[in-house]
Design an enzyme around this catalytic site. Structure first.
Site, PDB file in Angstrom:
ATOM      1  N   HIS A 268     127.625  21.889  13.632  1.00 25.95           N
ATOM      2  CA  HIS A 268     128.648  21.928  12.588  1.00 25.95           C
ATOM      3  C   HIS A 268     128.849  23.351  12.083  1.00 25.95           C
ATOM      4  CE1 HIS A 268     129.533  17.660  11.695  1.00 25.95           C
ATOM      5  NE2 HIS A 268     128.457  17.519  12.437  1.00 25.95           N
TER       6      HIS A 268
ATOM      7  N   SER B 251     137.538  19.740  12.268  1.00 20.99           N
ATOM      8  CA  SER B 251     136.902  20.522  11.204  1.00 20.99           C
ATOM      9  C   SER B 251     137.922  21.333  10.425  1.00 20.99           C
ATOM     10  CB  SER B 251     135.833  21.459  11.767  1.00 20.99           C
ATOM     11  OG  SER B 251     134.690  20.732  12.136  1.00 20.99           O
TER      12      SER B 251
ATOM     13  N   GLN C 181     138.561  20.874   6.456  1.00 22.96           N
ATOM     14  CA  GLN C 181     138.378  21.976   5.518  1.00 22.96           C
ATOM     15  C   GLN C 181     139.681  22.312   4.809  1.00 22.96           C
ATOM     16  OE1 GLN C 181     135.900  25.308   6.487  1.00 22.96           O
ATOM     17  NE2 GLN C 181     134.644  24.119   7.903  1.00 22.96           N
TER      18      GLN C 181
ATOM     19  N   PHE D 270     125.013  24.142   5.837  1.00 17.44           N
ATOM     20  CA  PHE D 270     125.316  23.147   4.813  1.00 17.44           C
ATOM     21  C   PHE D 270     126.413  22.234   5.341  1.00 17.44           C
ATOM     22  CE2 PHE D 270     128.218  22.034   1.272  1.00 17.44           C
ATOM     23  CZ  PHE D 270     127.363  21.226   0.533  1.00 17.44           C
TER      24      PHE D 270
END
Length: 176
Positions: A73, A90, A94, A125
């Protein structure tokens, strides 16, 4: 999943093994092994059953494999977004949380927290950002920095499962 169209669960169940894996390859970021682990378990009666089987495959994977999944990730609002290295999923996730419109201060704070997190835990994270905004993401990241590594690894895997559920439901045209 990259660039894929919506499909039905019946269609997914009827696909050949390779096509099934290819269709689901992006559900768990850069980790087609998760789809490979469940291909023989078809047919799936519900999206929940498919998602559950995929999550079970991750839970049963070795610690090393789980860490590879976590490390697949990208960091949120990372420099990877600049050269376009994010997967389409992704990037869309985001953008939906406003991370691609960070102010210079927000971007600096996210990079500072991301770097501290990476250094503390050895992996990026991860947060299922749907329903979050820049402020809540920064707050969540700062809070999770206070955890112990085993707890944070478990939380990262839970967040990956949530991301996968969103992606799977998007692919199959179902509401979460």
């Amino acid at each position: 999943m990259e660039g894929s169209k919506r499909v039905t669960l019946d269609h997914l169940n009827a696909l050949g093994d390779n096509a099934f894996v290819t269709t689901l390859a992006g559900i768990f970021e850069h980790s087609p092994w998760v789809a490979e682990a469940v291909v023989a378990l078809r047919p799936f009666d519900t999206v929940e059953a498919l998602h559950g089987a995929m999550c079970t495959a991750v839970a049963r994977a070795s610690d090393e494999r789980q860490l590879e999944l976590i490390q697949a990730h990208p960091q949120l609002a990372s420099k990877a977004a600049i050269p376009g290295e994010l997967t389409a999923a992704s990037s869309q996730e985001q953008a939906g949380a406003g991370l691609l419109q960070c102010s210079a201060q927000e971007y600096a704070r996210l990079n500072e927290l991301n770097d501290a997190y990476q250094q503390r835990f050895g992996f990026p994270f991860i947060l299922a950002v749907r329903g979050h905004n820049r402020t809540s993401i920064i707050t969540n990241l700062a809070q999770r920095l206070q955890r112990e590594r085993p707890d944070e690894k478990a939380e990262a895997l839970r967040q990956i499962e949530r991301i996968a559920e969103f992606r799977l439901r998007d692919l199959l045209g179902e509401q979460a």
